[in-house]
Every structure is written in C-alpha cells, then in structure tokens.
Design a protein around this motif. Structure first.
Motif, mmCIF file in Angstrom:
data_model
loop_
_atom_site.group_PDB
_atom_site.id
_atom_site.type_symbol
_atom_site.label_atom_id
_atom_site.label_comp_id
_atom_site.label_asym_id
_atom_site.label_seq_id
_atom_site.Cartn_x
_atom_site.Cartn_y
_atom_site.Cartn_z
ATOM 1 N N SER A 39 0.820 -1.219 0.000
ATOM 2 C CA SER A 39 0.000 0.000 0.000
ATOM 3 C C SER A 39 0.854 1.269 0.000
ATOM 4 O O SER A 39 0.318 2.363 0.183
ATOM 5 N N PHE A 40 2.167 1.109 -0.151
ATOM 6 C CA PHE A 40 3.108 2.232 -0.180
ATOM 7 C C PHE A 40 3.085 3.052 1.103
ATOM 8 O O PHE A 40 3.318 4.255 1.093
ATOM 9 N N ARG A 41 2.800 2.407 2.223
ATOM 10 C CA ARG A 41 2.891 3.045 3.548
ATOM 11 C C ARG A 41 4.265 2.681 4.126
ATOM 12 O O ARG A 41 4.392 1.824 4.993
ATOM 13 N N ILE A 42 5.260 3.372 3.592
ATOM 14 C CA ILE A 42 6.650 3.006 3.880
ATOM 15 C C ILE A 42 7.009 3.260 5.341
ATOM 16 O O ILE A 42 7.686 2.448 5.970
ATOM 17 N N ARG A 43 6.555 4.373 5.905
ATOM 18 C CA ARG A 43 6.879 4.661 7.312
ATOM 19 C C ARG A 43 6.303 3.601 8.238
ATOM 20 O O ARG A 43 6.976 3.150 9.163
ATOM 21 N N GLN A 44 5.058 3.210 7.998
ATOM 22 C CA GLN A 44 4.452 2.180 8.835
ATOM 23 C C GLN A 44 5.164 0.844 8.649
ATOM 24 O O GLN A 44 5.368 0.093 9.615
ATOM 25 N N MET A 45 5.573 0.553 7.412
ATOM 26 C CA MET A 45 6.277 -0.693 7.153
ATOM 27 C C MET A 45 7.585 -0.737 7.942
ATOM 28 O O MET A 45 7.888 -1.730 8.599
ATOM 29 N N TYR A 46 8.337 0.358 7.889
ATOM 30 C CA TYR A 46 9.603 0.377 8.625
ATOM 31 C C TYR A 46 9.379 0.374 10.129
ATOM 32 O O TYR A 46 10.185 -0.189 10.875
ATOM 33 N N ALA A 47 8.297 0.975 10.589
ATOM 34 C CA ALA A 47 7.990 0.923 12.024
ATOM 35 C C ALA A 47 7.759 -0.515 12.467
ATOM 36 O O ALA A 47 8.260 -0.946 13.519
ATOM 37 N N TRP A 48 7.032 -1.289 11.653
ATOM 38 C CA TRP A 48 6.810 -2.697 11.980
ATOM 39 C C TRP A 48 8.109 -3.494 11.886
ATOM 40 O O TRP A 48 8.326 -4.426 12.677
ATOM 41 N N LEU A 49 8.966 -3.140 10.938
ATOM 42 C CA LEU A 49 10.256 -3.826 10.832
ATOM 43 C C LEU A 49 11.140 -3.541 12.042
ATOM 44 O O LEU A 49 11.849 -4.426 12.528
ATOM 45 N N VAL A 50 11.085 -2.302 12.534
ATOM 46 C CA VAL A 50 11.840 -1.964 13.749
ATOM 47 C C VAL A 50 11.292 -2.761 14.934
ATOM 48 O O VAL A 50 12.048 -3.280 15.755
ATOM 49 N N LEU A 51 9.954 -2.871 15.007
ATOM 50 C CA LEU A 51 9.356 -3.677 16.067
ATOM 51 C C LEU A 51 9.810 -5.131 15.971
ATOM 52 O O LEU A 51 10.131 -5.757 16.980
ATOM 53 N N LEU A 52 9.880 -5.650 14.766
ATOM 54 C CA LEU A 52 10.359 -7.014 14.559
ATOM 55 C C LEU A 52 11.809 -7.160 15.023
ATOM 56 O O LEU A 52 12.170 -8.154 15.663
ATOM 57 N N ALA A 53 12.634 -6.164 14.732
ATOM 58 C CA ALA A 53 14.030 -6.191 15.183
ATOM 59 C C ALA A 53 14.114 -6.151 16.707
ATOM 60 O O ALA A 53 14.930 -6.864 17.312
ATOM 61 N N VAL A 54 13.261 -5.351 17.330
ATOM 62 C CA VAL A 54 13.245 -5.278 18.794
ATOM 63 C C VAL A 54 12.820 -6.616 19.390
ATOM 64 O O VAL A 54 13.398 -7.077 20.381
ATOM 65 N N ILE A 55 11.830 -7.246 18.786
ATOM 66 C CA ILE A 55 11.403 -8.568 19.252
ATOM 67 C C ILE A 55 12.568 -9.555 19.154
ATOM 68 O O ILE A 55 12.818 -10.341 20.075
ATOM 69 N N GLY A 56 13.303 -9.509 18.050
ATOM 70 C CA GLY A 56 14.471 -10.369 17.895
ATOM 71 C C GLY A 56 15.541 -10.105 18.946
ATOM 72 O O GLY A 56 16.121 -11.037 19.501
ATOM 73 N N LEU A 57 15.762 -8.837 19.254
ATOM 74 C CA LEU A 57 16.743 -8.492 20.294
ATOM 75 C C LEU A 57 16.296 -8.976 21.667
ATOM 76 O O LEU A 57 17.114 -9.456 22.463
ATOM 77 N N VAL A 58 15.017 -8.844 21.956
ATOM 78 C CA VAL A 58 14.497 -9.301 23.250
ATOM 79 C C VAL A 58 14.632 -10.821 23.371
ATOM 80 O O VAL A 58 15.014 -11.333 24.427
ATOM 81 N N ILE A 59 14.344 -11.527 22.291
ATOM 82 C CA ILE A 59 14.506 -12.986 22.317
ATOM 83 C C ILE A 59 15.973 -13.351 22.527
ATOM 84 O O ILE A 59 16.299 -14.226 23.336
ATOM 85 N N SER A 60 16.866 -12.665 21.837
ATOM 86 C CA SER A 60 18.300 -12.924 21.996
ATOM 87 C C SER A 60 18.762 -12.625 23.420
ATOM 88 O O SER A 60 19.499 -13.415 24.024
ATOM 89 N N TRP A 61 18.320 -11.511 23.953
ATOM 90 C CA TRP A 61 18.667 -11.142 25.327
ATOM 91 C C TRP A 61 18.108 -12.168 26.309
ATOM 92 O O TRP A 61 18.794 -12.573 27.247
#
Length: 75
Positions: A39-61
């Motif tokens: 849908s070309f909502r690039i900011r929202q897409m990157y916000a969700w990708l950042v959330l995904l990265a944070v989830i990955g960091l929390v799992i690693s921690w």
C-alpha cells in the motif's frame, strides 16, 4: 554449545514465522508488513520492521539471560 544452537534456532523460528505470515497473508506481523509495503505506507512498514528487530533483540537477550542462570559454568 547447546545454548548457542538454541539462540540460532530462536532467530530462525522468528524469521520463519514472519515469512509464513507473509506468504499465507492471513494475519500477523508478516502480513501487516507486507500489506503496508504493497500500500506504499513506507513509514508504517519500517515501524513494523523496527518492532520485529526489537522482538528479535528481546529474544536474543532472553536466551542469554536464561543461559547465564541455567548454566553458569559456561561463562
């Protein structure tokens, strides 16, 4: 060691979960990211990708903390 394998497998499990959500498109984080991209909502897409990265960091921690508590002799 065994704990390293678990940490790698946790990352792969997260990746495969999001990928399957993207392919199935029935819901979940992967479907939301893909829908925002389409849908070309690039900011929202990157916000969700950042959330995904944070989830990955929390799992690693969490895996690191669990290893230190369950197997202190590995340090």
């Amino acid at each position: 060691p065994f704990s390293t394998r678990l940490a790698v497998l946790a990352g792969i499990a997260l990746l495969m979960t999001v990928l399957s959500e993207m392919l199935a498109g029935t819901g979940g984080l992967g479907a939301v990211i893909l829908e925002n991209q389409r849908s070309f909502r690039i900011r929202q897409m990157y916000a969700w990708l950042v959330l995904l990265a944070v989830i990955g960091l929390v799992i690693s921690w969490g895996m690191t903390v669990a290893e230190r508590r369950l197997a202190p002799w590995l340090e």
